[in-house]
Each structure stands twice: as C-alpha cells, then as structure tokens.
Write a protein that holds these residues in place. Structure first.
Motif, PDB file in Angstrom:
ATOM      1  N   SER A  87      27.642  -9.872   2.481  1.00  0.00           N
ATOM      2  CA  SER A  87      27.334 -11.289   2.356  1.00  0.00           C
ATOM      3  C   SER A  87      27.010 -11.883   3.717  1.00  0.00           C
ATOM      4  O   SER A  87      27.476 -11.399   4.745  1.00  0.00           O
ATOM      5  CB  SER A  87      28.527 -12.036   1.762  1.00  0.00           C
ATOM      6  N   ASP A  88      26.214 -12.950   3.675  1.00  0.00           N
ATOM      7  CA  ASP A  88      25.959 -13.749   4.868  1.00  0.00           C
ATOM      8  C   ASP A  88      26.390 -15.176   4.555  1.00  0.00           C
ATOM      9  O   ASP A  88      27.071 -15.414   3.558  1.00  0.00           O
ATOM     10  CB  ASP A  88      24.487 -13.652   5.296  1.00  0.00           C
TER      11      ASP A  88
ATOM     12  N   GLU B  11      24.859 -17.517   3.265  1.00  0.00           N
ATOM     13  CA  GLU B  11      24.321 -17.993   1.990  1.00  0.00           C
ATOM     14  C   GLU B  11      24.993 -17.359   0.778  1.00  0.00           C
ATOM     15  O   GLU B  11      24.750 -17.782  -0.344  1.00  0.00           O
ATOM     16  CB  GLU B  11      22.817 -17.723   1.912  1.00  0.00           C
TER      17      GLU B  11
ATOM     18  N   ARG C  15      16.301 -12.187  -1.307  1.00  0.00           N
ATOM     19  CA  ARG C  15      16.913 -11.953   0.012  1.00  0.00           C
ATOM     20  C   ARG C  15      16.250 -10.778   0.724  1.00  0.00           C
ATOM     21  O   ARG C  15      16.662 -10.401   1.813  1.00  0.00           O
ATOM     22  CB  ARG C  15      18.412 -11.658  -0.144  1.00  0.00           C
TER      23      ARG C  15
END
Length: 136
Positions: free
Chosen positions: A73-74, A76, A105
């Motif tokens: 995950s980042d 966002e 993504r």
C-alpha cells in the motif's frame, strides 16, 4: 534458515502479509479482467468466493512457510500484491516471484519496487526463484 520479515517498506510502499480480511482487495484486483487474464488461474476474473479462498490460502502460506505474497500500500491505499510463494511449474515445486498491480495504479513502478524488496529476501528463502511471464 528462514529469516524474512513479515513487513517490508520501500520509499513509497508498505508491504505486509496477506490476511483473510484482504478478500475484498483481492476481489478488486483479480476481478479486473486485464489482471485476471495475466495473473489469475485459468485467466478468469475472481468472484467474491474465489477472493475469500485466495486470501485465506495466502494467509495460510505465511503461517506454514514464514514468507509469501504481501499486500503493498501507499498513501492512497492498496497498490499491489507481490512477493515470493511456493507454486508448481511444469510439475516441479518452485519458489516463484509473483506480482499484480491494482487497476488504475499501473505504470507507477510499484511492481518493480515491491518485487525488488521481496527478492532481497530471496537468499534466505531459496537458492533459485522462478518467474512465469504471460503476455497480453
């Protein structure tokens, strides 16, 4: 001796082991026809039941082997699924480098970044790592 860490971080991503509660994320990822065509068994999009089974299987892989696919995950949210896992290729047991990037993504380098972090653990897991490439 296996010493991989369960959580890994890169400059942009945080990766943790897949958990059964990640079924909804896997359903979005592998429910996407473009992802399913390249990464899902038989090339068919996953429904909710298949996503629950897949998340449970990945969590069990971590329990059994102390390594496996991570959900990356980042800022966002979920961006990719990537890591090393046991699989069977041409009838042989292998450790495979595997990845899939969330729809919308792709093209940001997340697969490269997550796999580089996962492959750094490779020597603690196996002497050889395989990859299967499917093309559109």
């Amino acid at each position: 001796m296996l010493r991989p860490m369960s959580r890994l971080a890169t400059d942009r991503l945080d990766g943790r082991p897949v958990e059964p509660a990640d079924a909804e994320v896997l359903a979005r990822l592998f429910g996407d026809p473009a992802t399913a065509a390249l990464a899902a068994a038989a090339g068919r999009p996953w429904d909710a039941d298949r996503a629950r089974a897949g998340a449970a299987a990945q969590a069990a892989h971590w329990t059994a082997h102390r390594f496996g696919l991570r959900l990356w995950s980042d800022a966002e949210g979920p961006a990719a699924l990537a890591g090393l896992q046991f699989c069977v290729i041409d009838g042989r047991a292998e450790v495979e480098a595997s990845f899939a990037v969330m729809p919308g993504r792709r093209g940001r380098g997340y697969a490269r970044e997550a796999l580089a972090a996962a492959l750094a653990e490779g020597p603690d897991i196996a002497s050889e790592i395989a990859a299967v490439v499917k093309r559109e």
